[in-house]
Design an enzyme around this catalytic site. Structure first.
Site, PDB file in Angstrom:
ATOM      1  N   SER A 218     108.432  42.223  69.943  1.00 41.81           N
ATOM      2  CA  SER A 218     109.091  41.509  68.855  1.00 41.81           C
ATOM      3  C   SER A 218     108.108  40.856  67.883  1.00 41.81           C
ATOM      4  CB  SER A 218     110.066  40.481  69.451  1.00 41.81           C
ATOM      5  OG  SER A 218     110.948  39.993  68.476  1.00 41.81           O
ATOM      6  N   GLU A 229      97.002  47.672  60.971  1.00 39.29           N
ATOM      7  CA  GLU A 229      97.103  48.469  59.750  1.00 39.29           C
ATOM      8  C   GLU A 229      96.304  47.880  58.587  1.00 39.29           C
ATOM      9  OE1 GLU A 229     100.988  49.671  58.587  1.00 39.29           O
ATOM     10  OE2 GLU A 229     101.281  50.906  60.380  1.00 39.29           O
ATOM     11  N   LYS A 243     110.060  46.462  70.376  1.00 36.87           N
ATOM     12  CA  LYS A 243     111.288  45.759  69.965  1.00 36.87           C
ATOM     13  C   LYS A 243     111.104  45.319  68.517  1.00 36.87           C
ATOM     14  CE  LYS A 243     114.304  41.812  70.902  1.00 36.87           C
ATOM     15  NZ  LYS A 243     114.195  41.193  69.566  1.00 36.87           N
TER      16      LYS A 243
END
Length: 308
Positions: A218, A229, A243
């Protein structure tokens, strides 16, 4: 007809109409009272009919079980079972109905007294462990991070292993402290509207490694994906849980709560997290989440990645 007689005639008509209306109203009132009926606006009546048509079977079954079944099931227990079943019917594992006691226990779990711990490791490496994302986690993280920097830390190890998330905005605010100006995540709501969340460029200047494992989920995955990234630091460990959805809650007067999925978040580039997870830059298998310490083997690997 003279004006005087005309005026008298009109008064008689008006009085007759008033008396007739009062008599009719009184008669209707007596009939309704005798039959235990009440007058309601048509729109309310139509609403009652619709509710009866839709939920009449449910009410009848509830009453039937209470009267005929061998087990004596309390009304509250029946209703709670129905509320939970309604949540389950969405086929969304994260949409859950909680009773007042369950909601209270959940609140304590997601809002522990302390969700951030830190220490200085050998070689002046600052270690920060986030066990969850409570209402004050980002602020606490910033406090601990600055304290380590002031103590002369040369690098940071940020441990998100076993972190199952919490408040989404706290994950975003934590990532903001680690990244230059860039996109942290984007969130798509139930209407399909996408909103981007960006960092403001006030990141730490220290090199760092983020540790993750199969139980990192999460809001913690928001941090891991953003760091990976945007090349803020190395992500080390195992593929995360996956999640990528956001829960909101609807509270009721009796203290119960309905948690429902209200949106989905994505990596900075728009990649899917839910059901997919985040692959680390460097794989390293972690042990039992309950036994994580600043001296475990994964820390040694993190030091190696940092070149310290």
């Amino acid at each position: 007809m003279s004006p005087l007689k005309k005026e008298k005639y009109l008064k008689i008509i008006l009085c007759t109409m008033l008396v007739t209306a009062l008599v009719c109203f009184g008669a209707v009132f007596i009939v309704l009272k005798a039959s235990s009926s009440v007058l309601v606006p048509k729109k309310d009546y139509d609403r009652f009919v619709k509710i009866s048509s839709r939920y009449g079977k449910l009410y009848d079954m509830q009453q039937f079980l209470r009267e005929k079944a061998i087990t004596d099931t309390k009304n509250a227990k029946q209703l709670n079972a129905l509320y939970k079943a309604l949540a389950i019917s969405t086929e969304d594992p994260y949409t859950v109905y909680m009773t007042a006691s369950e909601a209270e226990a959940w609140e304590k779990k997601v809002n522990p007294e302390k969700s951030v711990e830190s220490s200085m490791l050998d070689g002046n490496i600052g270690y920060i462990r986030l066990t969850g994302f409570a209402e004050d986690t980002a602020e606490s993280f910033g406090t601990e991070r600055r304290a380590l920097e002031n103590q002369g830390a040369k690098a940071l190890i940020i441990d998100l292993r076993g972190n199952q998330g919490g408040y989404t905005e706290q994950g975003i605010k934590t990532a903001d402290q680690l990244l230059p100006e860039c996109t942290i995540t984007s969130i798509v709501d139930a209407n399909g509207k996408r909103r981007y969340y960006n960092s403001d460029g006030s990141e730490t200047k220290l090199p760092y490694v983020v540790l993750v494992d199969r139980n990192t989920a999460s809001a913690a995955e928001i941090v891991a994906a953003a760091v990976k990234e945007n090349h803020g630091g190395a992500v080390l460990g195992e593929k995360t849980y996956g999640k990528g959805v956001i829960q909101r809650e609807k509270s009721y007067d009796d203290g119960s709560v309905l948690h429902y999925t209200a949106g989905e978040f994505f990596t900075p580039s728009g990649g899917k997290i839910n059901g997919v997870g985040i692959m680390p830059d460097t794989e390293c298998v972690s042990g039992d989440a309950e036994k994580f310490t600043a001296q475990d083997p994964v820390i040694a690997k993190a030091k190696e990645v940092l070149g310290l």
